[in-house]
Scaffold this motif. Structure first.
Motif, mmCIF file in Angstrom:
data_model
loop_
_atom_site.group_PDB
_atom_site.id
_atom_site.type_symbol
_atom_site.label_atom_id
_atom_site.label_comp_id
_atom_site.label_asym_id
_atom_site.label_seq_id
_atom_site.Cartn_x
_atom_site.Cartn_y
_atom_site.Cartn_z
ATOM 1 N N ILE A 1 15.404 17.403 38.119
ATOM 2 C CA ILE A 1 14.558 16.228 38.306
ATOM 3 C C ILE A 1 13.126 16.630 38.645
ATOM 4 C CG2 ILE A 1 16.484 14.788 39.062
ATOM 5 C CD1 ILE A 1 15.422 15.096 41.929
ATOM 6 N N ASN A 2 12.891 17.918 38.878
ATOM 7 C CA ASN A 2 11.557 18.397 39.219
ATOM 8 C C ASN A 2 10.784 18.893 38.000
ATOM 9 O OD1 ASN A 2 11.901 17.987 42.061
ATOM 10 N ND2 ASN A 2 13.180 19.816 42.105
ATOM 11 N N ARG A 3 11.358 18.708 36.822
ATOM 12 C CA ARG A 3 10.681 19.107 35.590
ATOM 13 C C ARG A 3 10.710 17.948 34.595
ATOM 14 N NH1 ARG A 3 13.162 24.620 33.459
ATOM 15 N NH2 ARG A 3 15.067 23.358 33.629
ATOM 16 N N PRO A 4 9.703 17.862 33.722
ATOM 17 C CA PRO A 4 9.689 16.770 32.737
ATOM 18 C C PRO A 4 10.640 17.032 31.590
ATOM 19 C CG PRO A 4 7.807 18.196 32.394
ATOM 20 C CD PRO A 4 8.491 18.684 33.652
ATOM 21 N N PHE A 5 10.891 16.022 30.813
ATOM 22 C CA PHE A 5 11.750 16.114 29.635
ATOM 23 C C PHE A 5 11.316 17.273 28.741
ATOM 24 C CE2 PHE A 5 12.412 15.243 25.148
ATOM 25 C CZ PHE A 5 13.754 14.914 25.099
ATOM 26 N N ASN A 6 12.313 18.023 28.201
ATOM 27 C CA ASN A 6 11.963 19.151 27.334
ATOM 28 C C ASN A 6 12.965 19.368 26.188
ATOM 29 O OD1 ASN A 6 14.123 20.062 28.763
ATOM 30 N ND2 ASN A 6 13.109 21.832 29.675
ATOM 31 N N ARG B 1 17.080 9.397 38.272
ATOM 32 C CA ARG B 1 17.792 10.131 39.330
ATOM 33 C C ARG B 1 16.891 10.438 40.534
ATOM 34 N NH1 ARG B 1 18.249 13.205 34.919
ATOM 35 N NH2 ARG B 1 17.747 15.186 35.930
ATOM 36 N N GLY B 2 15.986 9.493 40.827
ATOM 37 C CA GLY B 2 15.111 9.664 41.987
ATOM 38 C C GLY B 2 13.937 10.585 41.743
ATOM 39 N N SER B 3 13.716 10.979 40.505
ATOM 40 C CA SER B 3 12.631 11.902 40.190
ATOM 41 C C SER B 3 11.282 11.201 40.209
ATOM 42 C CB SER B 3 12.859 12.518 38.811
ATOM 43 O OG SER B 3 11.743 13.300 38.401
ATOM 44 N N GLU B 4 10.226 11.956 40.517
ATOM 45 C CA GLU B 4 8.877 11.430 40.402
ATOM 46 C C GLU B 4 8.483 11.281 38.931
ATOM 47 O OE1 GLU B 4 6.638 10.304 42.758
ATOM 48 O OE2 GLU B 4 8.471 10.360 43.949
ATOM 49 N N PHE B 5 9.120 12.067 38.057
ATOM 50 C CA PHE B 5 8.865 11.964 36.622
ATOM 51 C C PHE B 5 9.560 10.722 36.067
ATOM 52 C CE2 PHE B 5 8.340 16.584 37.211
ATOM 53 C CZ PHE B 5 7.114 16.768 36.582
ATOM 54 N N LEU B 6 8.905 10.029 35.159
ATOM 55 C CA LEU B 6 9.560 8.902 34.508
ATOM 56 C C LEU B 6 10.623 9.406 33.539
ATOM 57 C CD1 LEU B 6 6.774 6.275 33.712
ATOM 58 C CD2 LEU B 6 8.166 6.576 35.754
ATOM 59 N N PHE B 7 10.399 10.603 32.992
ATOM 60 C CA PHE B 7 11.347 11.182 32.038
ATOM 61 C C PHE B 7 11.691 12.607 32.468
ATOM 62 C CE2 PHE B 7 8.513 8.264 29.709
ATOM 63 C CZ PHE B 7 9.454 7.335 29.280
ATOM 64 N N PRO B 8 12.543 12.739 33.490
ATOM 65 C CA PRO B 8 12.873 14.082 33.999
ATOM 66 C C PRO B 8 13.790 14.849 33.055
ATOM 67 C CG PRO B 8 14.202 12.438 35.110
ATOM 68 C CD PRO B 8 13.214 11.673 34.252
ATOM 69 N N SER B 9 13.756 16.153 33.190
ATOM 70 C CA SER B 9 14.645 17.018 32.418
ATOM 71 C C SER B 9 16.093 16.742 32.807
ATOM 72 C CB SER B 9 14.297 18.491 32.705
ATOM 73 O OG SER B 9 15.324 19.352 32.267
#
Length: 386
Positions: A289-294, A277-285
Protein backbone atom coordinates in the motif's frame (compact mmCIF):
# COMPACT_ATOMS: atom_id res chain seq x y z
CA UNK A 1 34.51 18.03 8.89
CA UNK A 2 33.17 19.96 11.92
CA UNK A 3 32.95 18.45 15.39
CA UNK A 4 29.81 16.45 16.12
CA UNK A 5 28.51 14.60 19.17
CA UNK A 6 28.91 10.84 19.17
CA UNK A 7 25.96 9.00 17.64
CA UNK A 8 23.78 7.15 20.13
CA UNK A 9 20.61 5.12 19.81
CA UNK A 10 18.76 7.87 21.65
CA UNK A 11 20.04 10.47 19.20
CA UNK A 12 19.12 8.28 16.21
CA UNK A 13 15.60 7.68 17.43
CA UNK A 14 15.07 11.39 18.12
CA UNK A 15 16.62 12.62 14.87
CA UNK A 16 14.25 14.87 12.89
CA UNK A 17 13.38 14.02 9.31
CA UNK A 18 14.13 16.66 6.65
CA UNK A 19 11.08 18.12 4.93
CA UNK A 20 12.53 17.05 1.58
CA UNK A 21 15.64 15.32 0.25
CA UNK A 22 18.12 13.90 2.74
CA UNK A 23 20.19 15.03 5.70
CA UNK A 24 23.40 13.51 7.07
CA UNK A 25 24.24 13.26 10.77
CA UNK A 26 27.95 12.58 11.28
CA UNK A 27 29.40 10.59 14.16
CA UNK A 28 31.65 12.50 16.54
CA UNK A 29 33.27 9.24 17.71
CA UNK A 30 34.41 7.99 14.28
CA UNK A 31 35.44 10.33 11.48
CA UNK A 32 33.79 9.74 8.08
CA UNK A 33 31.00 7.63 9.63
CA UNK A 34 27.41 8.84 9.81
CA UNK A 35 23.77 8.22 9.04
CA UNK A 36 21.68 9.63 6.18
CA UNK A 37 18.02 10.36 6.92
CA UNK A 38 15.46 10.93 4.15
CA UNK A 39 12.12 12.66 4.26
CA UNK A 40 10.36 9.31 4.54
CA UNK A 41 12.21 8.52 7.77
CA UNK A 42 14.64 5.88 6.45
CA UNK A 43 18.00 5.98 8.25
CA UNK A 44 20.98 4.50 6.43
CA UNK A 45 24.47 4.19 7.90
CA UNK A 46 27.21 5.38 5.54
CA UNK A 47 30.98 5.68 5.45
CA UNK A 48 32.70 8.42 3.46
CA UNK A 49 35.34 6.91 1.16
CA UNK A 50 36.47 10.13 -0.46
CA UNK A 51 35.24 13.40 -1.88
CA UNK A 52 31.57 12.78 -2.74
CA UNK A 53 31.95 8.98 -2.52
CA UNK A 54 29.90 7.17 0.09
CA UNK A 55 29.29 3.52 0.81
CA UNK A 56 26.03 2.44 2.42
CA UNK A 57 26.44 0.00 5.30
CA UNK A 58 22.86 -0.80 6.21
CA UNK A 59 19.53 0.49 7.51
CA UNK A 60 18.90 1.38 11.13
CA UNK A 61 17.56 -0.41 13.18
CA UNK A 62 17.96 -3.55 11.00
CA UNK A 63 21.66 -3.12 11.66
CA UNK A 64 22.56 -1.70 15.05
CA UNK A 65 24.66 1.40 15.63
CA UNK A 66 27.44 -0.69 17.18
CA UNK A 67 27.52 -3.10 14.23
CA UNK A 68 27.55 -0.25 11.72
CA UNK A 69 30.36 1.56 13.52
CA UNK A 70 32.50 -1.60 13.61
CA UNK A 71 31.87 -2.19 9.91
CA UNK A 72 32.84 1.40 9.16
CA UNK A 73 36.07 1.00 11.15
CA UNK A 74 36.94 -2.09 9.12
CA UNK A 75 36.26 -0.37 5.81
CA UNK A 76 38.26 2.73 6.75
CA UNK A 77 41.16 0.65 8.10
CA UNK A 78 41.33 -1.50 4.98
CA UNK A 79 41.22 1.59 2.81
CA UNK A 80 44.09 3.14 4.77
CA UNK A 81 46.14 -0.06 4.36
CA UNK A 82 45.33 -0.28 0.67
CA UNK A 83 43.28 -3.43 1.15
CA UNK A 84 39.82 -2.04 0.49
CA UNK A 85 38.67 -3.76 -2.69
CA UNK A 86 35.11 -2.67 -3.41
CA UNK A 87 35.35 -4.19 -6.91
CA UNK A 88 34.62 -7.55 -5.27
CA UNK A 89 31.01 -6.49 -4.77
CA UNK A 90 28.28 -8.49 -6.50
CA UNK A 91 25.77 -7.06 -8.94
CA UNK A 92 22.91 -7.83 -6.53
CA UNK A 93 24.50 -6.05 -3.58
CA UNK A 94 25.67 -3.09 -5.65
CA UNK A 95 22.25 -2.54 -7.25
CA UNK A 96 20.61 -2.69 -3.82
CA UNK A 97 23.00 0.04 -2.63
CA UNK A 98 22.34 2.06 -5.75
CA UNK A 99 18.57 1.79 -5.39
CA UNK A 100 18.88 2.95 -1.77
CA UNK A 101 20.74 5.98 -3.10
CA UNK A 102 18.06 6.56 -5.75
CA UNK A 103 15.34 6.34 -3.10
CA UNK A 104 17.07 9.03 -1.04
CA UNK A 105 17.93 11.39 -3.88
CA UNK A 106 15.25 10.97 -6.55
CA UNK A 107 11.47 10.89 -6.84
CA UNK A 108 9.51 7.83 -5.70
CA UNK A 109 8.40 7.05 -9.25
CA UNK A 110 12.03 7.22 -10.45
CA UNK A 111 13.09 4.71 -7.81
CA UNK A 112 10.33 2.30 -8.84
CA UNK A 113 11.28 2.53 -12.52
CA UNK A 114 14.99 1.96 -11.85
CA UNK A 115 14.28 -0.96 -9.51
CA UNK A 116 11.91 -2.60 -11.98
CA UNK A 117 14.26 -2.17 -14.95
CA UNK A 118 17.54 -3.21 -13.33
CA UNK A 119 16.06 -6.26 -11.64
CA UNK A 120 13.96 -7.41 -14.58
CA UNK A 121 16.30 -6.90 -17.53
CA UNK A 122 19.73 -7.36 -15.94
CA UNK A 123 19.56 -10.47 -13.70
CA UNK A 124 23.32 -10.79 -13.10
CA UNK A 125 22.77 -11.99 -9.53
CA UNK A 126 25.99 -12.72 -7.65
CA UNK A 127 28.26 -11.89 -10.61
CA UNK A 128 30.86 -9.33 -9.59
CA UNK A 129 30.16 -5.90 -11.05
CA UNK A 130 33.78 -5.60 -12.19
CA UNK A 131 33.42 -8.81 -14.23
CA UNK A 132 30.39 -7.69 -16.23
CA UNK A 133 31.51 -6.94 -19.78
CA UNK A 134 30.04 -4.87 -22.59
CA UNK A 135 29.08 -8.12 -24.32
CA UNK A 136 27.24 -9.32 -21.20
CA UNK A 137 25.13 -6.17 -21.08
CA UNK A 138 24.57 -6.16 -24.84
CA UNK A 139 23.27 -9.72 -24.65
CA UNK A 140 20.62 -8.64 -22.14
CA UNK A 141 19.68 -5.60 -24.22
CA UNK A 142 19.36 -7.67 -27.40
CA UNK A 143 16.42 -9.47 -25.83
CA UNK A 144 14.57 -6.15 -26.05
CA UNK A 145 15.27 -5.57 -29.74
CA UNK A 146 11.57 -5.79 -30.60
CA UNK A 147 10.83 -2.85 -28.27
CA UNK A 148 13.38 -0.11 -29.14
CA UNK A 149 12.00 2.41 -26.67
CA UNK A 150 12.14 -0.09 -23.81
CA UNK A 151 15.66 -1.10 -24.88
CA UNK A 152 16.81 2.53 -24.84
CA UNK A 153 15.34 3.13 -21.39
CA UNK A 154 16.97 -0.01 -20.02
CA UNK A 155 20.34 1.05 -21.46
CA UNK A 156 20.03 4.53 -19.93
CA UNK A 157 19.24 3.13 -16.48
CA UNK A 158 22.08 0.59 -16.67
CA UNK A 159 24.55 3.22 -17.85
CA UNK A 160 23.58 5.48 -14.95
CA UNK A 161 24.12 2.59 -12.53
CA UNK A 162 27.58 1.84 -13.92
CA UNK A 163 28.56 5.52 -13.67
CA UNK A 164 27.53 5.46 -10.03
CA UNK A 165 29.51 2.24 -9.52
CA UNK A 166 32.62 3.94 -10.92
CA UNK A 167 32.23 6.74 -8.37
CA UNK A 168 32.02 4.09 -5.67
CA UNK A 169 35.19 2.47 -7.11
CA UNK A 170 33.33 -0.77 -7.80
CA UNK A 171 34.72 -0.83 -11.34
CA UNK A 172 37.00 1.28 -13.55
CA UNK A 173 35.16 1.55 -16.87
CA UNK A 174 31.51 1.75 -17.86
CA UNK A 175 30.54 -1.23 -20.09
CA UNK A 176 28.03 1.06 -21.81
CA UNK A 177 30.42 3.98 -22.24
CA UNK A 178 30.22 3.85 -26.04
CA UNK A 179 26.66 2.54 -26.32
CA UNK A 180 24.55 4.40 -28.86
CA UNK A 181 20.80 4.45 -28.46
CA UNK A 182 18.53 3.39 -31.27
CA UNK A 183 17.11 6.38 -33.08
CA UNK A 184 13.72 7.22 -31.65
CA UNK A 185 10.76 7.50 -33.97
CA UNK A 186 8.31 10.09 -32.79
CA UNK A 187 4.92 8.48 -32.35
CA UNK A 188 1.98 10.19 -34.02
CA UNK A 189 -0.75 7.70 -33.17
CA UNK A 190 -4.07 9.32 -32.34
CA UNK A 191 -7.03 7.11 -31.53
CA UNK A 192 -10.06 7.51 -33.76
CA UNK A 193 -13.45 8.13 -32.19
CA UNK A 194 -14.36 4.47 -32.66
CA UNK A 195 -11.07 3.33 -31.11
CA UNK A 196 -11.45 5.71 -28.17
CA UNK A 197 -14.96 4.35 -27.60
CA UNK A 198 -13.60 0.79 -27.72
CA UNK A 199 -10.89 1.56 -25.17
CA UNK A 200 -13.39 3.27 -22.84
CA UNK A 201 -15.71 0.26 -23.05
CA UNK A 202 -12.88 -2.24 -22.53
CA UNK A 203 -11.61 -0.31 -19.49
CA UNK A 204 -15.05 -0.64 -17.92
CA UNK A 205 -14.92 -4.42 -18.29
CA UNK A 206 -11.63 -4.87 -16.43
CA UNK A 207 -11.80 -5.73 -12.75
CA UNK A 208 -9.59 -3.82 -10.34
CA UNK A 209 -7.98 -0.40 -10.49
CA UNK A 210 -6.49 -0.50 -13.97
CA UNK A 211 -9.76 0.19 -15.75
CA UNK A 212 -10.32 3.29 -13.61
CA UNK A 213 -6.79 4.48 -14.33
CA UNK A 214 -7.34 4.15 -18.08
CA UNK A 215 -10.64 6.04 -17.95
CA UNK A 216 -9.01 8.82 -15.91
CA UNK A 217 -6.24 9.01 -18.50
CA UNK A 218 -8.93 9.55 -21.13
CA UNK A 219 -10.77 12.12 -19.01
CA UNK A 220 -7.74 14.15 -17.90
CA UNK A 221 -5.01 13.66 -20.54
CA UNK A 222 -2.33 13.31 -17.86
CA UNK A 223 0.63 10.92 -17.93
CA UNK A 224 0.04 7.37 -16.73
CA UNK A 225 2.62 7.65 -13.95
CA UNK A 226 0.95 10.79 -12.63
CA UNK A 227 -2.50 9.23 -12.46
CA UNK A 228 -1.21 5.95 -11.01
CA UNK A 229 0.66 7.84 -8.26
CA UNK A 230 -2.24 10.09 -7.22
CA UNK A 231 -2.48 10.65 -3.47
CA UNK A 232 -5.71 11.47 -1.69
CA UNK A 233 -4.39 14.92 -0.75
CA UNK A 234 -3.84 15.88 -4.41
CA UNK A 235 -7.57 16.04 -5.09
CA UNK A 236 -9.73 18.89 -3.83
CA UNK A 237 -13.43 18.00 -3.92
CA UNK A 238 -14.44 21.56 -3.00
CA UNK A 239 -12.40 23.12 -5.79
CA UNK A 240 -12.86 20.23 -8.21
CA UNK A 241 -9.14 20.29 -9.00
CA UNK A 242 -6.13 18.00 -8.87
CA UNK A 243 -2.77 19.44 -7.87
CA UNK A 244 0.26 17.38 -8.91
CA UNK A 245 3.45 18.35 -7.02
CA UNK A 246 6.67 19.05 -8.88
CA UNK A 247 8.18 15.87 -7.43
CA UNK A 248 5.70 13.86 -9.53
CA UNK A 249 5.51 15.74 -12.82
CA UNK A 250 7.94 15.17 -15.70
CA UNK A 251 8.97 18.83 -15.93
CA UNK A 252 9.19 19.18 -12.12
CA UNK A 253 6.59 21.96 -12.19
CA UNK A 254 3.53 21.92 -9.92
CA UNK A 255 0.45 21.30 -12.05
CA UNK A 256 -3.07 22.20 -10.96
CA UNK A 257 -5.88 21.35 -13.34
CA UNK A 258 -9.69 21.18 -13.05
CA UNK A 259 -11.69 17.98 -13.44
CA UNK A 260 -15.21 17.57 -14.79
CA UNK A 261 -18.13 15.70 -13.19
CA UNK A 262 -17.19 12.30 -14.69
CA UNK A 263 -13.58 12.47 -13.50
CA UNK A 264 -14.63 13.89 -10.13
CA UNK A 265 -17.06 11.01 -9.56
CA UNK A 266 -14.41 8.45 -10.44
CA UNK A 267 -11.91 10.05 -8.05
CA UNK A 268 -14.42 10.08 -5.20
CA UNK A 269 -15.35 6.45 -5.85
CA UNK A 270 -11.70 5.50 -5.62
CA UNK A 271 -11.18 7.51 -2.44
CA UNK A 272 -13.86 5.48 -0.62
CA UNK A 273 -13.04 2.20 -2.38
CA UNK A 274 -11.90 -0.72 -0.18
CA UNK A 275 -9.30 -1.56 -2.85
CA UNK A 276 -7.16 1.26 -1.42
CA UNK A 277 -6.70 -0.76 1.79
CA UNK A 278 -6.07 2.43 3.77
CA UNK A 279 -3.32 3.59 1.44
CA UNK A 280 -2.55 7.25 0.79
CA UNK A 281 -2.36 6.28 -2.90
CA UNK A 282 -5.65 6.20 -4.77
CA UNK A 283 -4.27 3.28 -6.79
CA UNK A 284 -1.85 1.34 -4.56
CA UNK A 285 0.23 -1.59 -5.72
CA UNK A 286 -1.21 -5.04 -5.10
CA UNK A 287 1.90 -5.97 -3.14
CA UNK A 288 2.31 -2.84 -1.00
CA UNK A 289 0.00 0.00 0.00
CA UNK A 290 3.08 2.24 0.19
CA UNK A 291 3.72 2.05 -3.55
CA UNK A 292 1.59 3.12 -6.54
CA UNK A 293 0.06 0.78 -9.08
CA UNK A 294 2.67 -0.90 -11.30
CA UNK A 295 1.02 -3.86 -13.07
CA UNK A 296 1.05 -2.18 -16.47
CA UNK A 297 2.17 -4.94 -18.81
CA UNK A 298 -0.25 -7.67 -17.74
CA UNK A 299 -3.24 -5.35 -17.50
CA UNK A 300 -2.51 -3.70 -20.86
CA UNK A 301 -2.55 -7.12 -22.56
CA UNK A 302 -6.00 -7.79 -21.09
CA UNK A 303 -7.19 -4.37 -22.22
CA UNK A 304 -5.88 -4.97 -25.75
CA UNK A 305 -7.85 -8.21 -26.05
CA UNK A 306 -11.05 -6.47 -25.05
CA UNK A 307 -10.54 -3.30 -27.10
CA UNK A 308 -9.36 -5.19 -30.21
CA UNK A 309 -7.87 -2.19 -32.05
CA UNK A 310 -4.54 -1.81 -33.92
CA UNK A 311 -1.37 -1.46 -31.83
CA UNK A 312 -1.49 1.48 -29.46
CA UNK A 313 0.08 2.64 -26.20
CA UNK A 314 -1.36 4.30 -23.12
CA UNK A 315 0.56 7.46 -23.97
CA UNK A 316 -1.39 7.64 -27.24
CA UNK A 317 -4.40 8.54 -25.06
CA UNK A 318 -2.62 11.71 -23.99
CA UNK A 319 -1.90 12.64 -27.61
CA UNK A 320 -5.53 11.89 -28.49
CA UNK A 321 -6.72 14.14 -25.65
CA UNK A 322 -4.49 17.03 -26.76
CA UNK A 323 -5.46 16.63 -30.43
CA UNK A 324 -9.16 16.60 -29.68
CA UNK A 325 -8.89 19.75 -27.59
CA UNK A 326 -7.75 21.46 -30.78
CA UNK A 327 -10.63 19.82 -32.59
CA UNK A 328 -12.97 21.34 -29.99
CA UNK A 329 -11.40 24.75 -30.68
CA UNK A 330 -9.77 25.04 -27.27
CA UNK A 331 -7.08 27.73 -27.37
CA UNK A 332 -3.64 26.13 -27.88
CA UNK A 333 -2.15 27.83 -24.81
CA UNK A 334 -4.98 26.45 -22.63
CA UNK A 335 -4.66 22.96 -24.14
CA UNK A 336 -0.91 23.02 -23.46
CA UNK A 337 -1.50 24.08 -19.87
CA UNK A 338 -3.90 21.19 -19.34
CA UNK A 339 -1.23 18.65 -20.34
CA UNK A 340 1.44 20.60 -18.41
CA UNK A 341 3.85 21.04 -21.29
CA UNK A 342 6.85 23.15 -20.30
CA UNK A 343 6.51 25.02 -23.60
CA UNK A 344 3.13 26.36 -22.52
CA UNK A 345 4.74 29.33 -20.79
CA UNK A 346 7.91 31.32 -21.38
CA UNK A 347 10.24 32.24 -18.54
CA UNK A 348 8.97 35.81 -18.80
CA UNK A 349 5.36 34.66 -18.47
CA UNK A 350 6.26 32.54 -15.44
CA UNK A 351 7.66 35.67 -13.80
CA UNK A 352 5.03 38.26 -14.67
CA UNK A 353 1.79 36.42 -15.47
CA UNK A 354 0.54 34.97 -12.18
CA UNK A 355 -2.99 34.26 -13.43
CA UNK A 356 -3.89 30.54 -13.13
CA UNK A 357 -6.23 30.31 -16.15
CA UNK A 358 -8.33 27.81 -14.18
CA UNK A 359 -11.68 29.13 -15.51
CA UNK A 360 -10.47 28.72 -19.09
CA UNK A 361 -9.09 25.26 -18.37
CA UNK A 362 -12.35 24.27 -16.66
CA UNK A 363 -14.35 25.36 -19.68
CA UNK A 364 -12.08 23.21 -21.87
CA UNK A 365 -12.52 20.21 -19.58
CA UNK A 366 -16.30 20.62 -19.65
CA UNK A 367 -16.22 20.68 -23.45
CA UNK A 368 -14.08 17.54 -23.46
CA UNK A 369 -16.40 15.63 -21.12
CA UNK A 370 -19.43 16.72 -23.13
CA UNK A 371 -17.72 15.36 -26.24
CA UNK A 372 -16.92 12.09 -24.46
CA UNK A 373 -20.47 11.66 -23.17
CA UNK A 374 -21.82 12.01 -26.66
CA UNK A 375 -19.11 9.71 -28.04
CA UNK A 376 -19.56 6.82 -25.62
CA UNK A 377 -23.32 7.24 -25.09
CA UNK A 378 -24.65 5.12 -22.25
CA UNK A 379 -21.12 4.03 -21.40
CA UNK A 380 -20.45 7.62 -20.34
CA UNK A 381 -23.79 8.29 -18.70
CA UNK A 382 -23.11 5.57 -16.14
CA UNK A 383 -20.35 7.78 -14.73
CA UNK A 384 -22.92 10.46 -13.90
CA UNK A 385 -25.45 8.10 -12.35
CA UNK A 386 -26.33 8.95 -8.80
Amino acid sequence: MPQHPALTDLLLRAARFPERGTATVWDGALKHFGVRINAGGAKTFIVLLGSGRRQAIGRYPVISLAQAREKAKTILAERTLGKHRPNNISWKKATNEYLDWIRENRRIHTHHEYARTLRRYFPFGETRVAEISTADVAKKLDKLKDTPSQKNHAAVYAKAFFNWAIRQEYLKDNPLQHYKQSKKTRRKRVLTDDELRAVWSAAGQIDGMFGSIVRLLILTGQRRGEIAALLRIYYSHNQQTVCLPGELTKNHLEHTFPVGPMASRMLMEQIVSPTRRGSEFLFPSRTSINRPFNGWSKCKKELDKLANIPHWTLHDIRRTFRTNLGRLRVRPDIAERLVNHASARTEMEETYDRYTYLPEMREAMESWEAFLRELVGELGQEQLAA
